[in-house]
Design a protein around this motif. Structure first.
Motif, PDB file in Angstrom:
ATOM      1  N   LEU A   1      18.711  17.006-115.325  1.00 50.29           N
ATOM      2  CA  LEU A   1      18.555  17.963-116.422  1.00 50.29           C
ATOM      3  C   LEU A   1      17.079  18.063-116.770  1.00 50.29           C
ATOM      4  O   LEU A   1      16.459  17.077-117.160  1.00 50.29           O
TER       5      LEU A   1
ATOM      6  N   THR B   1      28.661  27.985-116.900  1.00 52.61           N
ATOM      7  CA  THR B   1      28.275  26.776-116.171  1.00 52.61           C
ATOM      8  C   THR B   1      28.954  25.542-116.764  1.00 52.61           C
ATOM      9  O   THR B   1      29.387  25.538-117.924  1.00 52.61           O
TER      10      THR B   1
ATOM     11  N   LEU C   1      27.585  22.938-117.782  1.00 53.40           N
ATOM     12  CA  LEU C   1      26.816  22.377-118.887  1.00 53.40           C
ATOM     13  C   LEU C   1      27.067  23.104-120.210  1.00 53.40           C
ATOM     14  O   LEU C   1      27.175  22.454-121.256  1.00 53.40           O
TER      15      LEU C   1
ATOM     16  N   PHE D   1      19.992  28.508-107.458  1.00 53.43           N
ATOM     17  CA  PHE D   1      20.176  28.497-108.913  1.00 53.43           C
ATOM     18  C   PHE D   1      20.721  29.834-109.395  1.00 53.43           C
ATOM     19  O   PHE D   1      20.455  30.883-108.801  1.00 53.43           O
TER      20      PHE D   1
ATOM     21  N   MET E   1      21.670  30.656-116.444  1.00 52.88           N
ATOM     22  CA  MET E   1      22.579  29.937-117.335  1.00 52.88           C
ATOM     23  C   MET E   1      22.399  30.345-118.797  1.00 52.88           C
ATOM     24  O   MET E   1      23.322  30.233-119.602  1.00 52.88           O
TER      25      MET E   1
ATOM     26  N   GLY F   1      17.629  29.243-119.203  1.00 53.66           N
ATOM     27  CA  GLY F   1      18.442  28.179-118.647  1.00 53.66           C
ATOM     28  C   GLY F   1      18.839  28.555-117.236  1.00 53.66           C
ATOM     29  O   GLY F   1      19.052  29.728-116.921  1.00 53.66           O
TER      30      GLY F   1
ATOM     31  N   ALA G   1      20.939  26.957-113.468  1.00 56.50           N
ATOM     32  CA  ALA G   1      21.845  25.922-112.966  1.00 56.50           C
ATOM     33  C   ALA G   1      22.075  26.076-111.476  1.00 56.50           C
ATOM     34  O   ALA G   1      22.283  27.190-110.980  1.00 56.50           O
TER      35      ALA G   1
ATOM     36  N   GLU H   1      24.870  24.527-109.546  1.00 54.06           N
ATOM     37  CA  GLU H   1      26.090  23.752-109.751  1.00 54.06           C
ATOM     38  C   GLU H   1      26.433  22.885-108.541  1.00 54.06           C
ATOM     39  O   GLU H   1      27.073  21.838-108.684  1.00 54.06           O
TER      40      GLU H   1
ATOM     41  N   ARG I   1      24.142  20.013-108.925  1.00 52.48           N
ATOM     42  CA  ARG I   1      24.230  19.570-110.322  1.00 52.48           C
ATOM     43  C   ARG I   1      22.836  19.414-110.942  1.00 52.48           C
ATOM     44  O   ARG I   1      22.545  18.448-111.625  1.00 52.48           O
TER      45      ARG I   1
ATOM     46  N   TYR J   1      20.256  21.194-113.584  1.00 53.46           N
ATOM     47  CA  TYR J   1      20.291  22.101-114.725  1.00 53.46           C
ATOM     48  C   TYR J   1      18.937  22.096-115.423  1.00 53.46           C
ATOM     49  O   TYR J   1      18.275  21.060-115.506  1.00 53.46           O
TER      50      TYR J   1
ATOM     51  N   PHE K   1      26.406  16.470-120.502  1.00 50.56           N
ATOM     52  CA  PHE K   1      25.632  16.119-119.315  1.00 50.56           C
ATOM     53  C   PHE K   1      25.874  14.677-118.911  1.00 50.56           C
ATOM     54  O   PHE K   1      26.193  14.393-117.752  1.00 50.56           O
TER      55      PHE K   1
END
Length: 337
Positions: free
Chosen positions: A83, A119, A121, A154, A157, A167, A169, A171, A174, A176, A197
């Motif tokens: 993250l 997403t 998150l 990406f 998000m 934002g 992501a 996925e 993983r 973010y 998270f």
């Protein structure tokens, strides 16, 4: 079965943000053990730490500058969730093939972002909903640079007026990134985001709790001390009081506390220390009435720093005199180092 409360752990790499300590606090409040290290932490040390997830903090630098701080490449090769927050998102984007620019529209303070892409998150985390059904988040921004092109893999998000890519992501891996700061209370859903998270995405259990920390400490003390005796300097302050209570639970009568009453405490505070620890808790406490010795050493001294040094020196002298009488003690415990 005894669980290792440190096994589910998060690594926080610090890029110099004023909020980095808050990230650690939020993770620990979520019941997850974490450690905060500089952004240039050695790659071998990162691998040995074996985190279940990594958080890249914000920071005052610009990704677009000369030789900016970068996350160690191993972070993106460990196979664990990552993250990136503010600068952390920007360096993630730049290092993985995206693009970051300095923009004239900067954001400092409250902002509203629209969550996009459903997403893992941010899904179903929102402060408001538009008539069209879009989820909106009230967040705290603090940035001049912004991501203008996401790396391959990406998807968008979140977005805001000042940051079309607020934002992002990936996925599959993983990974973010959020341009806002979920660690501050101004981001109203920040706790939910960080909890999701560390728990759902990283798979960390809530093992880092006060009860588990106490039990883990007691087990460690018993393994370390065995049948030996321990001396603790007890002042009645928070640090030594907590250590006294913890040691007493762990080793009982093997503990002896030395309470040096220097005569400088509040009215009746010395008696309160004895009542709490000796009478109510049943801890063996040796009270040394050293008021006259301290006052004699301090007589005629006006400088506060000199007084502090005298008090410290005399305390050590008296504590050593008393501890030398306890010939069976093998360990010295301290509340403050």
């Amino acid at each position: 079965m005894q669980h290792d409360i440190h096994s589910d752990r998060i690594l926080i790499l610090d890029f110099g943000s004023q909020y980095t300590q808050l990230i650690a606090r939020r993770v620990r409040e979520a019941g997850v053990y974490c450690e905060l290290h500089p952004w240039d932490m050695d790659e071998t040390a990162i691998r040995d730490f074996a985190p279940k997830g990594v958080i890249l903090s914000g920071g005052p630098e610009s990704v677009t500058g000369d030789n900016p701080p970068r996350a160690p490449e191993i972070v993106f090769q460990l196979g664990v969730p990552v993250l990136g927050i503010c600068y952390g998102m920007q360096t993630m984007a730049a290092q993985l093939g995206g693009r970051v620019e300095t923009h004239h529209h900067q954001e400092f303070g409250y902002a509203q972002v629209r969550a996009r892409g459903h997403t893992a998150l941010l899904k179903d985390i929102e402060d408001h909903t538009t008539p069209e059904g879009w989820g909106l988040l009230d967040v705290w921004m603090s940035h001049g640079d912004r991501v203008v092109e996401m790396p391959a893999g990406f998807k968008l998000m979140a977005s805001s007026e000042g940051a079309p890519i607020a934002g992002m992501a990936d996925e599959t891996r993983r990974f973010y990134g959020v341009q806002f700061h979920p660690e501050v209370t101004h981001t109203r859903q920040g706790d939910r985001i960080l909890n999701r998270f560390v728990h759902e995405i990283c798979g960390c259990a809530a093992l880092w709790t006060s009860a588990n920390i106490i039990e883990d400490s007691i087990r460690h003390i018993r393994e370390l001390v065995g049948n030996d005796e321990v001396i603790l300097g007890l002042s009645g302050g928070v640090d030594s009081s907590v250590v006294a209570a913890l040691l007493h639970r762990a080793i009982g009568e093997q503990l002896t506390c030395v309470f040096v009453d220097n005569g400088l405490l509040r009215l009746d505070e010395g008696d309160q220390v004895m009542a709490t620890f000796a009478q109510h808790m049943g801890i063996r406490v040796i009270r040394v009435d050293a008021e006259q010795r301290f006052l004699g050493e301090l007589a005629g001294v006006a400088d506060p720093e000199e007084k502090r040094k005298i008090i410290g020196r005399v305390f050590v002298e008296i504590f050593e005199e008393e501890s030398n009488k306890l010939t069976n003690a093998k360990w010295l415990a301290q509340g403050t180092i």
